[in-house]
Design a protein around this motif. Sequence first.
Motif, short mmCIF file in Angstrom:
data_model
loop_
_atom_site.label_atom_id
_atom_site.label_comp_id
_atom_site.label_asym_id
_atom_site.label_seq_id
_atom_site.Cartn_x
_atom_site.Cartn_y
_atom_site.Cartn_z
N ARG A 577 46.74 34.70 37.65
CA ARG A 577 47.13 34.33 38.98
C ARG A 577 47.84 33.26 39.03
N ARG A 653 39.51 41.72 46.20
CA ARG A 653 39.29 41.06 45.11
C ARG A 653 38.14 41.68 44.01
N GLU A 718 42.81 43.19 40.67
CA GLU A 718 41.66 42.37 40.45
C GLU A 718 40.18 43.27 40.28
#
Length: 901
Positions: A577, A653, A718
């Motif tokens: 990230r 996510r 994710e």
Amino acid sequence: MSFPRPPRLARWVLKLRVSGALGDAIAGDLAERFHRDRLRGGRFAARSRYWREVLSPSLSEVQDQARRLDPSPGAPVRSTRREAIMTSILRDIRYAFRVLAKSPGFTAIAIVSLALGIGPNTAIFSMVNATLLRGPDGENPETLLDAYNLGDEGTWYFSSFWVVEEMREGTGSVFDGVAAWVANQAAVEEDGVARPVLYELVTGNYFDVLGIRAGQGRFFAPEEDLTPGTHPVAVVSHPYWETRLGSDPTAVGSELRVNGRPYTIIGVAPEDFTGKALPGVQTDMWLPYNMYPHLLPGQPSSGNLGITARLAEGTEIGTALSAVDALSTRIDAERKARGSEDDFVLRAFPWSDMYLHPSMDKPMVAIAALLVVVVALVLLVACINLAGFLLARATDRRREVAMRLALGATRQDIVRQLLTESVLLGLAGGALGLGLGIWTARMLTGIDLPIPLPLTVDVGLDPAVLAFTAGASLLAGLAFGITPALQASRSPVATVLRDEGLSVSGSRRKITLRGGLVVAQLAVSVVLLVGAGLFIQSLRAATALDPGFDTGPATIVQVSGGASGYESVDEFLPVLRQAMQGIEARPEITSVAATGRMPLELGVWVDFFDVPGVPAPEGRDDHRIELTPVSPQYFPTMDISILEGRGFEVQDRQDAPPVAVVSQALARQFWPGESAVGRTLIPTDDPDNPLTIIGVAEDVKIWSLEEPPRPYIYRPFEQRPSTYVRVVARGSMPPERLGQLVSDEFWRVDPQMFLPEVQTMEDHLAYTLFLPRMGASLIGGFALLALVLSVIGLYGVVSFGVARRTREMGVRISLGATGGEVMRMVVGNGLKLAAFGAILGVFGAVAVSRLVGDYLIGISALDPLTLIGVPSALLLVAAVAAYLPALRASRVNPIEALRSD
């Protein structure tokens, strides 16, 4: 005893005093005849008194040579005959060398022409020999076999570790050992820099099963492959020890850092062992199979295993195959009894029945056969050229042949002598072609392949390559020298020696024969040119196909978190990230995304799903669907349209509800005529977390450009993370500089981050276009070579015809024919040959088109543009080739022509 007076022509010939190569040949012929007659006790020995009177002192020298053939009157006849044959052969060879040396231009052209034909054959054979024909590594390979599982569409796949255990326990005493292996890439730290290596994780008995002995040190002990992650030891390859460790004699016992973890080198493999990873690719090192979680934490380790077994002593291959079949049947029955609908099929394949892999052998052999046919046709064209050269030379040597026949040489002697010359030309062309072929093969194996692994195919000299080249050279010299030799031995002695030249019919027969050879050359060239044209058209069609995503300038950076020392995906994700945020913040970047697999990439990523309301395929418990995890910006970066619903967003996510985007093909297959948005897919390994489909994406090409639309699933990165990721970036600078920028951002976050490969989008697509591009290059090059040889042959036959018809041209011009008319006549004759060759070539190309049909993309093997364009281009080239001799014929001086022979 009295003898009839010989004819005046014979007396005239015998009174000639000859010298040089021709004199030596005549004396040699007579010496051999004297010697043979002495052995038979025939009348020629008595007649020799008359010939000696006529040819004195030449015949005294001849008889001296004859006596030297048999100095001892009481020698056994068999031994004497053997010596006579050897002496005759050596004399033919010496004379052939002298004759060829006196015509350096002809000799050089013939040798180079043959070398251009033999060289490509040697190159392709050496590559086929190295990859398909040469025996595999290992001791007694006839007792080794590999086992594979049958997958979808009849494809054979590698297996799982539980299958290895079943084979060890369920086949009794059939096998001495069953080993497993799997290949992967890792990073090894060298002088503070992480460098990629190809390694194999292997079971502890791997080297024992293959019958490989350590070059230095030792191989793995049984206890080093019993428990996961407990024995960080390594065996390195001999090339790795030489190039990366500098042939250090103390390397055994030293330490390497593999994927950021220490490993101790315990041995060096023998020099000629390449491993089992990939054909033609050298494995750098071998590690214990149970070190998988240590090397790549968080990744499954039980699948995609190659299985190799060795027969127990005294066990027949058939017994072992039956044992594996019985094991497969038992496992399948047990699975079905537990409620599974998946068919389980395990088969064993003896090494003697395989080249590379059960699913790869057929296409590989087909490609090899295609290349062998292509270069064989090139050699055929070169040999036809040689036959044409020898026919023309036989015409020029008709006086020499007639004189030797008049002096007693037999037609067999003449044929043997001329065949000796053609064989010497063939061997010389083969020697030059051998060097050219090895150079060509090394150049071809040195081509940068669209994979990050260098080829290590050994295309050097070995007995098989030498035998092939020698055989091709001898065959070329004999097969294509016999017809000119027979033609030359039939020369009309009296006519030639009276200087009357060849008869019209004889001349026409030879010209017709040479014309037929040229027609054959041109026909073969058309076949090759049509093949090249088809591959060129296929390459253009493949380039024009829409893969479903933006193929414009971009950089693709591969990132390996596992090889960089991260123990889990949870450790790697924050670093990824941070790096992605840094890349997005750069003003040079317009778009960047991450994905687990790129379209049109080698390899496959598959998950298994239940689809409510849609039954699984016959013979299966669930749906096998390919997928890839992607970041939210993947669809805009790749320019893949979302046709329905939405794409991924930042909020998708790990802690969010599981979602998916599916391809249009999947939506049509499972819910035809209905909306796929809101439907669910249930992972069979995690049924409590079904995926909700939130969007339908435009279809893209997954494996190849010519495939039909394929069902595909996209997951948020994710929610389906991986420690191995591809980062795709587009920006305002060249892709090469973008790649450096992306790499720098990752190294800014983690200086030890391992980036196995940085490539452009063009480099990435090179794999898909590799076959049509190589087909167009290789077959195009060979076809061009055949065309050049054919044009030389056409030019030669037209020039020969003009030279033989000089007097006729003079007569025509003296009777009022213009230079233009003569030129049109000569060019017309050349074009007739070219037209016949083109027509035959088109028919031949149509007949063999099925050989290349499976390798063409976007066009038919009977593409009309190619079938019409190639012959048309050939006729144009033929017209140019015939123009120069025609121009010379149109300028013939009639007075000089009428005075000529």
